[in-house]
Design an enzyme around this catalytic site. Structure first.
Site, short mmCIF file in Angstrom:
data_model
loop_
_atom_site.label_atom_id
_atom_site.label_comp_id
_atom_site.label_asym_id
_atom_site.label_seq_id
_atom_site.Cartn_x
_atom_site.Cartn_y
_atom_site.Cartn_z
CB SER A 59 -5.51 -0.18 -12.44
OG SER A 59 -4.16 0.12 -11.06
N1 SAH Z 1 -2.88 -4.01 -9.70
C1 SAH Z 1 -3.89 -3.40 -8.54
C2 SAH Z 1 -4.02 -1.94 -8.45
C3 SAH Z 1 -4.26 -1.44 -7.48
S1 SAH Z 1 -3.65 -0.22 -7.14
C4 SAH Z 1 -4.81 -4.32 -9.09
O1 SAH Z 1 -4.66 -4.86 -10.73
O2 SAH Z 1 -6.21 -4.14 -8.77
C5 SAH Z 1 -2.27 0.01 -5.98
C6 SAH Z 1 -2.01 -1.03 -4.90
O3 SAH Z 1 -0.96 0.17 -4.09
C7 SAH Z 1 -2.92 0.20 -3.98
O4 SAH Z 1 -3.58 -1.31 -3.34
C8 SAH Z 1 -1.92 0.51 -2.25
O5 SAH Z 1 -2.24 -0.04 -1.33
C9 SAH Z 1 -1.03 -0.49 -2.96
N2 SAH Z 1 0.27 0.06 -2.25
C10 SAH Z 1 0.92 1.45 -2.31
N3 SAH Z 1 2.34 1.48 -2.44
C11 SAH Z 1 2.90 0.20 -2.25
C12 SAH Z 1 4.15 -0.20 -1.64
N4 SAH Z 1 4.87 0.57 -1.11
N5 SAH Z 1 3.89 -1.86 -1.77
C13 SAH Z 1 2.76 -2.48 -1.44
N6 SAH Z 1 1.67 -2.31 -2.58
C14 SAH Z 1 1.28 -0.56 -2.92
#
Ligand code: SAH
Length: 212
Positions: A59
């Protein structure tokens, strides 16, 4: 490395309205370049989201800072993160002295985040699975932060917030979401503040979007 760039990023976050000193200190400490792919490193301290593989993103720093400020976690509190992704948000919370639990649905992303946590010696509990179900074993949590956008607030997560605790979660359609800041007043009683215009990758799972 990137000391100067990190300081500049903290100034950018301040200029965009982030005030919480504990949040800003965490951004000054955590080395974002370690959480992005090699070819992206030169952009690691620009205030933008970057691709991390599997169609997912780390993000935008401002978004991470905004959500963390909204959550306002205190040292030793238990925080559950849904969507480990690169692991950067979890590392920011860890730097604030929080006990972090994080769940990622993509196995490869889960594995590479765990590898980084181990290399950096960070004590973060990370699990591979569907985060819309929460992590019942360690519930309730003082805070829950969902870093992917779903169509609604998962009931399981709502239940796993401690009374007096908070959840920060983007809710909307697949392109644009409203950030809901939910405070649990008592069982079944919530206070909700809404902040419009966020764009997250989709939350996919039993209580999220269905996989295509
Ligand atoms: N917090 C992360 C942001 C990653 S983007 C960072 O600091 O890099 C959001 C992430 O949520 C993605 O990797 C995606 O695969 C994950 N995601 C989506 N749906 C999900 C679910 N139901 N359970 C766990 N992870 C999920």
């Amino acid at each position: 490395m990137y000391e100067r760039e990190r300081k500049d990023l903290v100034e950018t976050l301040k200029s965009k309205g982030i005030k919480n000193e504990r949040v800003l200190d965490a951004f000054a400490k955590v080395q974002r370049h370690l959480f992005v792919p090699d070819i992206m490193k030169q952009h690691a301290y620009t205030d933008v989201a970057l691709p991390i593989g599997m169609g997912q993103t780390i993000s935008q720093p401002y978004t991470v800072a905004y959500m963390t400020e909204a959550l306002d976690p205190r040292p030793n509190q238990k925080i559950l993160e849904i969507g480990t992704g690169s692991g950067y948000q979890a590392a920011i919370l860890n730097a604030m002295g929080v006990r972090v639990f994080t769940i990622e649905r993509h196995h490869d992303l889960h594995k590479s985040a765990v590898k980084i946590f181990d290399e950096m010696n960070l004590k973060i509990a990370a699990r591979w699975g569907d985060g819309t179900l929460g992590w019942q074993e360690f519930a309730p949590y003082d805070g829950i932060i969902v870093t992917a956008g779903g169509p609604s607030v998962p009931e399981n997560l709502r239940k796993q917030i401690a009374v007096g605790g908070k959840m920060v979660i983007p809710v909307g359609d697949k392109k644009i979401q409203t950030l809901q800041i939910i405070s649990k007043i008592s069982d079944g009683q919530f206070n909700i503040k809404e902040v419009p215009y966020f764009a997250f990758v989709p939350l996919i799972g039993k209580e999220g979007w269905k996989e295509k």
